[in-house]
Design a protein around this motif. Structure first.
Motif, PDB file in Angstrom:
ATOM      1  N   THR A 246     -34.394   2.108  -8.079  1.00 23.40           N
ATOM      2  CA  THR A 246     -33.904   3.261  -8.549  1.00 23.40           C
ATOM      3  C   THR A 246     -33.224   4.162  -9.553  1.00 23.40           C
ATOM      4  N   LEU A 247     -32.943   3.283 -10.322  1.00 25.52           N
ATOM      5  CA  LEU A 247     -32.782   4.005 -12.188  1.00 25.52           C
ATOM      6  C   LEU A 247     -34.758   4.086 -12.505  1.00 25.52           C
ATOM      7  N   ASP A 248     -35.571   4.034 -12.538  1.00 21.94           N
ATOM      8  CA  ASP A 248     -36.675   3.900 -12.430  1.00 21.94           C
ATOM      9  C   ASP A 248     -36.459   5.279 -11.830  1.00 21.94           C
ATOM     10  N   LYS A 249     -37.046   5.369 -10.555  1.00 23.83           N
ATOM     11  CA  LYS A 249     -37.039   6.343 -10.428  1.00 23.83           C
ATOM     12  C   LYS A 249     -36.500   7.824 -10.769  1.00 23.83           C
ATOM     13  N   TRP A 250     -34.775   7.241 -10.828  1.00 27.66           N
ATOM     14  CA  TRP A 250     -33.835   8.026 -11.379  1.00 27.66           C
ATOM     15  C   TRP A 250     -34.640   9.114 -13.130  1.00 27.66           C
ATOM     16  N   ASN A 251     -35.397   8.176 -14.053  1.00 24.09           N
ATOM     17  CA  ASN A 251     -36.168   8.438 -15.044  1.00 24.09           C
ATOM     18  C   ASN A 251     -37.143   9.719 -14.929  1.00 24.09           C
ATOM     19  N   ASP A 252     -37.985   9.260 -13.889  1.00 21.56           N
ATOM     20  CA  ASP A 252     -39.367   9.970 -13.733  1.00 21.56           C
ATOM     21  C   ASP A 252     -39.197  10.852 -12.390  1.00 21.56           C
ATOM     22  N   GLU A 253     -38.371  10.850 -11.753  1.00 21.95           N
ATOM     23  CA  GLU A 253     -37.773  12.573 -10.963  1.00 21.95           C
ATOM     24  C   GLU A 253     -37.067  12.930 -11.655  1.00 21.95           C
ATOM     25  N   GLY A 254     -36.433  12.607 -13.132  1.00 24.73           N
ATOM     26  CA  GLY A 254     -36.538  13.800 -13.911  1.00 24.73           C
ATOM     27  C   GLY A 254     -34.515  13.527 -13.478  1.00 24.73           C
ATOM     28  N   ALA A 255     -33.308  12.650 -14.622  1.00 19.75           N
ATOM     29  CA  ALA A 255     -32.350  12.369 -15.051  1.00 19.75           C
ATOM     30  C   ALA A 255     -31.382  13.691 -15.191  1.00 19.75           C
ATOM     31  N   ASP A 256     -32.061  14.149 -15.355  1.00 15.97           N
ATOM     32  CA  ASP A 256     -30.038  15.512 -16.345  1.00 15.97           C
ATOM     33  C   ASP A 256     -30.443  16.591 -14.680  1.00 15.97           C
ATOM     34  N   LYS A 257     -32.398  16.707 -13.844  1.00 19.74           N
ATOM     35  CA  LYS A 257     -31.982  17.266 -12.541  1.00 19.74           C
ATOM     36  C   LYS A 257     -31.603  16.371 -11.478  1.00 19.74           C
ATOM     37  N   LEU A 258     -31.311  14.900 -11.565  1.00 23.48           N
ATOM     38  CA  LEU A 258     -30.958  14.171 -10.265  1.00 23.48           C
ATOM     39  C   LEU A 258     -29.401  14.284 -10.695  1.00 23.48           C
ATOM     40  N   LYS A 259     -28.818  14.630 -12.309  1.00 23.97           N
ATOM     41  CA  LYS A 259     -27.463  13.898 -12.477  1.00 23.97           C
ATOM     42  C   LYS A 259     -26.221  15.503 -11.923  1.00 23.97           C
ATOM     43  N   VAL A 260     -27.268  17.045 -12.023  1.00 29.42           N
ATOM     44  CA  VAL A 260     -26.783  17.903 -11.668  1.00 29.42           C
ATOM     45  C   VAL A 260     -26.327  18.331  -9.948  1.00 29.42           C
ATOM     46  N   LYS A 261     -27.645  17.284  -9.184  1.00 29.18           N
ATOM     47  CA  LYS A 261     -27.774  17.444  -7.435  1.00 29.18           C
ATOM     48  C   LYS A 261     -25.909  16.315  -7.523  1.00 29.18           C
ATOM     49  N   ALA A 262     -26.217  14.662  -7.897  1.00 28.77           N
ATOM     50  CA  ALA A 262     -25.233  13.615  -7.669  1.00 28.77           C
ATOM     51  C   ALA A 262     -24.178  14.662  -8.004  1.00 28.77           C
ATOM     52  N   ASP A 263     -23.919  15.261  -8.674  1.00 28.13           N
ATOM     53  CA  ASP A 263     -22.517  15.886  -9.217  1.00 28.13           C
ATOM     54  C   ASP A 263     -21.884  16.700  -8.266  1.00 28.13           C
ATOM     55  N   THR A 264     -23.147  17.238  -7.428  1.00 24.91           N
ATOM     56  CA  THR A 264     -22.593  18.643  -6.428  1.00 24.91           C
ATOM     57  C   THR A 264     -21.876  17.012  -5.465  1.00 24.91           C
ATOM     58  N   ASN A 265     -24.006  16.885  -4.857  1.00 19.99           N
ATOM     59  CA  ASN A 265     -23.381  15.642  -3.367  1.00 19.99           C
ATOM     60  C   ASN A 265     -21.664  15.036  -4.224  1.00 19.99           C
ATOM     61  N   TRP A 266     -21.670  13.969  -5.118  1.00 17.31           N
ATOM     62  CA  TRP A 266     -20.293  13.470  -5.056  1.00 17.31           C
ATOM     63  C   TRP A 266     -19.016  14.028  -4.549  1.00 17.31           C
ATOM     64  N   GLN A 267     -18.914  15.359  -4.735  1.00 18.30           N
ATOM     65  CA  GLN A 267     -17.597  16.221  -4.629  1.00 18.30           C
ATOM     66  C   GLN A 267     -16.949  16.251  -3.014  1.00 18.30           C
ATOM     67  N   ASN A 268     -18.738  16.810  -2.180  1.00 17.25           N
ATOM     68  CA  ASN A 268     -18.084  16.156  -0.882  1.00 17.25           C
ATOM     69  C   ASN A 268     -18.609  14.549  -0.287  1.00 17.25           C
ATOM     70  N   ILE A 269     -18.871  13.494  -0.843  1.00  9.20           N
ATOM     71  CA  ILE A 269     -18.639  12.799  -0.584  1.00  9.20           C
ATOM     72  C   ILE A 269     -18.226  11.281  -1.099  1.00  9.20           C
ATOM     73  N   LYS A 270     -16.629  11.366  -1.353  1.00  8.27           N
ATOM     74  CA  LYS A 270     -16.657  11.166  -2.830  1.00  8.27           C
ATOM     75  C   LYS A 270     -14.927  10.535  -1.997  1.00  8.27           C
ATOM     76  N   ALA A 271     -14.433  10.871  -0.801  1.00  6.35           N
ATOM     77  CA  ALA A 271     -13.452  10.376  -0.334  1.00  6.35           C
ATOM     78  C   ALA A 271     -13.701  10.556   1.399  1.00  6.35           C
ATOM     79  N   LYS A 272     -14.915  10.024   1.558  1.00  6.89           N
ATOM     80  CA  LYS A 272     -15.750   8.817   2.529  1.00  6.89           C
ATOM     81  C   LYS A 272     -15.810   8.256   2.632  1.00  6.89           C
ATOM     82  N   LYS A 273     -15.454   7.312   3.651  1.00  9.05           N
ATOM     83  CA  LYS A 273     -15.354   5.555   3.826  1.00  9.05           C
ATOM     84  C   LYS A 273     -17.005   6.039   4.247  1.00  9.05           C
TER      85      LYS A 273
END
Length: 149
Positions: free
Chosen positions: A122-149
């Motif tokens: 998934t590191l290759d996918k991260w870079n191939d699909e645009g790490a900067d764009k994915l980082k923004v999505k991950a930051d947003t998604n993390w806020q919604n899932i970070k406390a869920k087990k």
């Protein structure tokens, strides 16, 4: 009575806002016991049981006393993003997925870990699909899932 209700509401708001982050502690340690300070030297190095620390109720291993001291002097610098779960999975699927501790990236001074198994890196996918764009999505998604087990 009014003051009592206000106090109760304040306590409730504090408890709700203080949700704990769910960290990926496979093998009882963050990054499966790999030394998080070594990633910043562009190396994946297993930590040793004699060099451990706890930060935010999570256990870490280190390869040396020097690395342990480095961590203790600024632990927040070394904490993996997204609780140590796969950055790509958080970004794309809003899911917490285990990682391969040898697959990582330091981006903007932060540690990102990735899944890499069964022919899927998934590191290759991260870079191939645009790490900067994915980082923004991950930051947003993390806020919604970070406390869920």
């Amino acid at each position: 009575m009014r003051q009592y209700l206000t106090t109760i509401l304040l306590i409730f708001a504090t408890v709700v806002s203080a949700q704990q982050i769910d960290y990926n502690t496979k093998k009882s340690f963050i990054a499966e016991g790999y030394d998080v300070t070594e990633y910043f030297n562009n190396k994946a190095v297993k930590g040793e049981s004699k060099y451990t620390a706890t930060h935010d109720d999570v256990k870490y291993k280190f390869a040396s006393q020097q690395n342990l001291n480095k961590f203790k002097s600024n632990p927040d610098k070394y904490v993996p993003q997204y609780g140590g779960y796969c950055a790509y999975a958080v970004a794309v699927n809003s899911e917490k997925v285990d990682i391969n501790p040898k697959t990582f990236e330091i981006r903007d001074g932060k540690l990102y870990l990735f899944y890499n198994s069964w022919g899927i890196n998934t590191l290759d996918k991260w870079n191939d699909e645009g790490a900067d764009k994915l980082k923004v999505k991950a930051d947003t998604n993390w806020q919604n899932i970070k406390a869920k087990k």
